[in-house]
Design a protein around this motif. Structure first.
Motif, PDB file in Angstrom:
ATOM      1  N   ALA A  32       0.653   7.260   3.105  1.00 13.19           N
ATOM      2  CA  ALA A  32       0.789   6.008   3.856  1.00 13.19           C
ATOM      3  C   ALA A  32       0.662   6.344   5.329  1.00 13.19           C
ATOM      4  O   ALA A  32       0.821   7.498   5.728  1.00 13.19           O
ATOM      5  N   GLY A  33       0.387   5.337   6.132  1.00 10.15           N
ATOM      6  CA  GLY A  33       0.307   5.606   7.557  1.00 10.15           C
ATOM      7  C   GLY A  33      -0.273   4.448   8.328  1.00 10.15           C
ATOM      8  O   GLY A  33      -0.483   3.362   7.798  1.00 10.15           O
ATOM      9  N   LEU A  34      -0.551   4.737   9.599  1.00  9.55           N
ATOM     10  CA  LEU A  34      -1.091   3.720  10.482  1.00  9.55           C
ATOM     11  C   LEU A  34      -1.990   4.359  11.524  1.00  9.55           C
ATOM     12  O   LEU A  34      -1.902   5.554  11.813  1.00  9.55           O
ATOM     13  N   VAL A  35      -2.858   3.515  12.070  1.00 10.06           N
ATOM     14  CA  VAL A  35      -3.717   3.884  13.185  1.00 10.06           C
ATOM     15  C   VAL A  35      -3.546   2.783  14.227  1.00 10.06           C
ATOM     16  O   VAL A  35      -3.499   1.595  13.877  1.00 10.06           O
ATOM     17  N   VAL A  36      -3.449   3.163  15.489  1.00 14.11           N
ATOM     18  CA  VAL A  36      -3.414   2.197  16.577  1.00 14.11           C
ATOM     19  C   VAL A  36      -4.666   2.421  17.412  1.00 14.11           C
ATOM     20  O   VAL A  36      -4.969   3.557  17.797  1.00 14.11           O
TER      21      VAL A  36
END
Length: 178
Positions: A32-36
């Motif tokens: 899981a994760g995110l990118v900005v």
């Protein structure tokens, strides 16, 4: 803009030499994760968490050994975590992402070479981006030191680990202004 990794379209794969002869390949099934990104779509921050126990190589006995205290010690260190520190543009949608990778409680800086697609609309109206990243690390740098020297001098398990990460991320809608 914030993008959440689509776990059903994310693959974290690795390869390592076995006995200096054969390349063993595996993957982590849960990430899981995110990118900005900034307003131009350039990545500014990347964060990812991998469930260490989700490792799979196609051999149940080997997978159990990799989950054990000899390697990932998943009971004491259930997560592998990456947090970027710096993203450098290399041109044409390519980036070098420098960040902190934590495996088994040890954090080291790693560099990823990444290629990011332009945003697209999916059939359900969501905006998505795709990215592929790769890198190499020495597992001993993270305390993964178990090994055996074979009669002919080769290591049973190679120290250099190559990895690739392929992701699809979905844009998170901005909250409406009040």
């Amino acid at each position: 803009m914030r993008w959440n990794l689509d776990s059903s379209h994310t693959n974290v794969a690795f390869s390592v030499k076995h006995m200096g002869l054969f390349t063993v390949r595996g993957q982590f099934k849960k990430a899981a994760g995110l990118v900005v990104t900034n307003e131009k779509g350039v990545p500014e921050r990347v964060e990812a968490t991998i469930e260490a126990a989700s490792i799979e190589t196609g051999d149940a006995q080997r997978d159990a050994h990799l989950r054990s205290g000899d390697f990932l010690d998943v009971e004491n260190y259930p997560e592998i975590r990456f947090v970027s520190r710096k993203v450098e543009a290399l041109g044409e949608g390519r980036y070098r992402i420098l960040g902190d990778l934590t495996i088994r409680g040890t954090t080291r800086e790693v560099a990823l070479e990444a290629e990011v697609s332009p945003p697209v609309k999916d059939p359900w109206g969501n905006t998505r981006i795709g990215a592929s990243a790769s890198g190499t690390l020495n597992r001993k740098d993270f305390g993964l030191t178990w090994n055996q020297v074979l009669e002919f001098g080769a290591l049973l398990v190679g120290e250099e680990v190559h990895f690739t990460v392929d992701v699809e991320a979905v844009a998170v809608p901005e909250p409406a202004a009040v």
